[in-house]
Design a protein around this motif. Structure first.
Motif, short mmCIF file in Angstrom:
data_model
loop_
_atom_site.label_atom_id
_atom_site.label_comp_id
_atom_site.label_asym_id
_atom_site.label_seq_id
_atom_site.Cartn_x
_atom_site.Cartn_y
_atom_site.Cartn_z
N ILE A 1 0.86 -1.19 0.00
CA ILE A 1 0.00 0.00 0.00
C ILE A 1 0.89 1.24 0.00
O ILE A 1 1.75 1.39 0.87
N GLY A 2 0.72 2.10 -0.98
CA GLY A 2 1.54 3.30 -1.03
C GLY A 2 1.24 4.11 -2.27
O GLY A 2 0.41 3.73 -3.09
N PHE A 3 1.92 5.24 -2.41
CA PHE A 3 1.72 6.08 -3.59
C PHE A 3 2.77 5.72 -4.65
O PHE A 3 2.48 5.06 -5.63
N ALA A 4 3.99 6.10 -4.43
CA ALA A 4 5.07 5.74 -5.35
C ALA A 4 5.67 4.40 -4.96
O ALA A 4 5.57 3.97 -3.81
N GLY A 5 6.32 3.73 -5.91
CA GLY A 5 6.95 2.45 -5.63
C GLY A 5 8.17 2.61 -4.74
O GLY A 5 8.82 3.66 -4.70
N ALA A 6 8.49 1.53 -4.01
CA ALA A 6 9.62 1.57 -3.08
C ALA A 6 10.93 1.90 -3.79
O ALA A 6 11.76 2.65 -3.27
N ARG A 7 11.13 1.35 -4.99
CA ARG A 7 12.36 1.60 -5.72
C ARG A 7 12.50 3.08 -6.09
O ARG A 7 13.58 3.66 -5.99
N VAL A 8 11.41 3.71 -6.49
CA VAL A 8 11.43 5.13 -6.85
C VAL A 8 11.76 5.97 -5.62
O VAL A 8 12.54 6.92 -5.69
N ILE A 9 11.18 5.61 -4.48
CA ILE A 9 11.43 6.36 -3.25
C ILE A 9 12.91 6.24 -2.84
O ILE A 9 13.55 7.23 -2.48
N GLU A 10 13.44 5.02 -2.93
CA GLU A 10 14.85 4.82 -2.58
C GLU A 10 15.77 5.64 -3.47
O GLU A 10 16.74 6.25 -3.01
N GLN A 11 15.47 5.68 -4.76
CA GLN A 11 16.29 6.44 -5.70
C GLN A 11 16.18 7.94 -5.46
O GLN A 11 17.12 8.70 -5.70
N THR A 12 15.02 8.38 -4.96
CA THR A 12 14.79 9.80 -4.72
C THR A 12 15.49 10.27 -3.44
O THR A 12 16.18 11.30 -3.44
N ILE A 13 15.32 9.53 -2.36
CA ILE A 13 15.89 9.96 -1.08
C ILE A 13 17.31 9.43 -0.85
O ILE A 13 17.97 9.81 0.10
N ARG A 14 17.73 8.49 -1.74
CA ARG A 14 19.08 7.91 -1.66
C ARG A 14 19.35 7.26 -0.31
O ARG A 14 20.42 7.40 0.27
N PRO B 1 13.17 0.90 5.29
CA PRO B 1 13.06 -0.11 6.35
C PRO B 1 12.48 -1.43 5.83
O PRO B 1 11.76 -1.45 4.82
N GLU B 2 12.76 -2.50 6.52
CA GLU B 2 12.22 -3.81 6.17
C GLU B 2 10.69 -3.78 6.25
O GLU B 2 10.12 -3.30 7.22
N GLY B 3 10.04 -4.30 5.21
CA GLY B 3 8.58 -4.35 5.20
C GLY B 3 7.91 -3.04 4.88
O GLY B 3 6.69 -2.90 5.03
N PHE B 4 8.69 -2.06 4.41
CA PHE B 4 8.14 -0.74 4.07
C PHE B 4 7.00 -0.88 3.05
O PHE B 4 7.12 -1.62 2.09
N GLN B 5 5.91 -0.17 3.29
CA GLN B 5 4.70 -0.16 2.46
C GLN B 5 3.88 -1.44 2.57
O GLN B 5 2.86 -1.57 1.89
N ARG B 6 4.28 -2.37 3.40
CA ARG B 6 3.46 -3.55 3.64
C ARG B 6 2.39 -3.24 4.68
O ARG B 6 2.55 -2.35 5.52
N ALA B 7 1.29 -4.00 4.65
CA ALA B 7 0.16 -3.75 5.54
C ALA B 7 0.56 -3.70 7.01
O ALA B 7 0.14 -2.82 7.76
N GLU B 8 1.40 -4.65 7.42
CA GLU B 8 1.79 -4.73 8.83
C GLU B 8 2.61 -3.51 9.25
O GLU B 8 2.46 -3.00 10.36
N TYR B 9 3.48 -3.05 8.36
CA TYR B 9 4.30 -1.86 8.64
C TYR B 9 3.40 -0.62 8.77
O TYR B 9 3.58 0.21 9.67
#
Length: 290
Positions: free
Chosen positions: A226-239, A243-251
């Motif tokens: 669940i999220g807006f942008a994909g995790a890979r895009v976010i990582e590339q943006t903020i460099r 965190p483990e499980g980022f954007q997963r329901a439990e997180y």
């Protein structure tokens, strides 16, 4: 060399050949386990061993929700097809025909009304198998129609989301569905009717930025992204490493973005209790509601 192709006569070869459905066995993306499709379907599309929640077809979802698997499908107004005359490797109008034949749906959202543990409810399901559940004019119209129907019938509205975001083939027409559906949610709120959102895997993009995160209660299925942008895009943006499980329901539940994470087998009972609670009705007897 294939002995059947080269030795066996054609008539006998056609008799020996047996067509095997492509979806006879389904592989679990998490464990790699092969599950017989009928067994998976009987288990609400949850892999028995790993508990992985596969995507669930819209009609199967509504059948599992309503009493006696009975609901009235709500007709949705027609919208212009292919307003931009969009074409990539194939025409958008042809792509829509393919998805309609494949899924049996007119577009990505199916709306129905019926009884949930004896209480009248209206629900809409976003089907990811229809062009990734993307939000276009038809999907936006379906959501607004469903919410309007809930207001007219004075019922809670339950929204099951599954989407890759806005539908690029409709451009600005697609993006306009975000404010339109947001206004429809406000109308539900003004009518003092419950709006419950069930976030399934995946719920992303413009859907998350609009009606998917505006519910009175947010429920997520286990492991849902669940999220807006994909995790890979976010990582590339903020460099930075996420965190483990980022954007997963439990997180998201641990960080206050989701109210609860509920297994699909328990979803019907949970929704029945929530609808009764939010409508100030006695708690339902779920033993006889099936």
């Amino acid at each position: 060399m294939n002995w059947m192709s080269n030795v066996v006569p054609p008539k006998i070869r056609s008799f020996l050949k047996r067509e095997t459905p492509e979806n006879l066995w389904v592989k679990c993306p998490e464990s790699g386990q092969l599950v017989f499709h009928k067994d998976l379907e009987a288990n609400l599309f949850v892999v028995p061993e790993s508990g992985y929640h596969m995507q669930c077809p819209a009609r199967a979802r509504l059948n599992a929700l309503f009493d006696k698997e009975t609901f009235q499908e709500i007709a949705v107004p027609e919208v212009p097809i292919d307003p931009l005359k969009f074409r990539d490797v194939k025409r958008y109008s042809d792509r829509l025909k393919d998805y309609r034949n494949k899924t049996g749906l007119q577009d990505a959202i199916l709306v129905g009304t019926g009884k949930l543990a004896g209480q009248s409810v209206t629900a809409a399901v976003q089907d990811f198998s229809f062009q990734g559940g993307t939000l276009g004019m038809a999907a936006g119209e379906a959501i607004i129609t469903g919410m309007t129907e809930a207001i007219n019938r004075r019922t809670p509205f339950i929204m099951f989301t599954a989407s890759g975001g806005a539908r690029m083939q409709e451009g600005m027409f697609s993006l306009m569905q975000m404010p339109r559906t947001t206004i429809a949610v406000r109308r539900l709120r003004e009518a003092k009717l419950p709006y419950i959102v069930v976030l399934t895997n995946p719920t992303t993009g413009g859907v998350t930025a609009s009606y998917a995160m505006l519910g009175d209660v947010h429920i997520a299925e286990p492991g849902a992204v669940i999220g807006f942008a994909g995790a890979r895009v976010i990582e590339q943006t903020i460099r930075e490493r996420l965190p483990e499980g980022f954007q997963r329901a439990e997180y998201l539940m641990a960080h206050g973005m989701v109210d609860m994470v509920v297994k699909r087998q328990d979803m019907r009972a949970t929704l029945a209790r929530l609808c009764a609670l939010l409508c100030n009705l006695p708690q339902p007897d779920l033993t006889n509601a099936n």
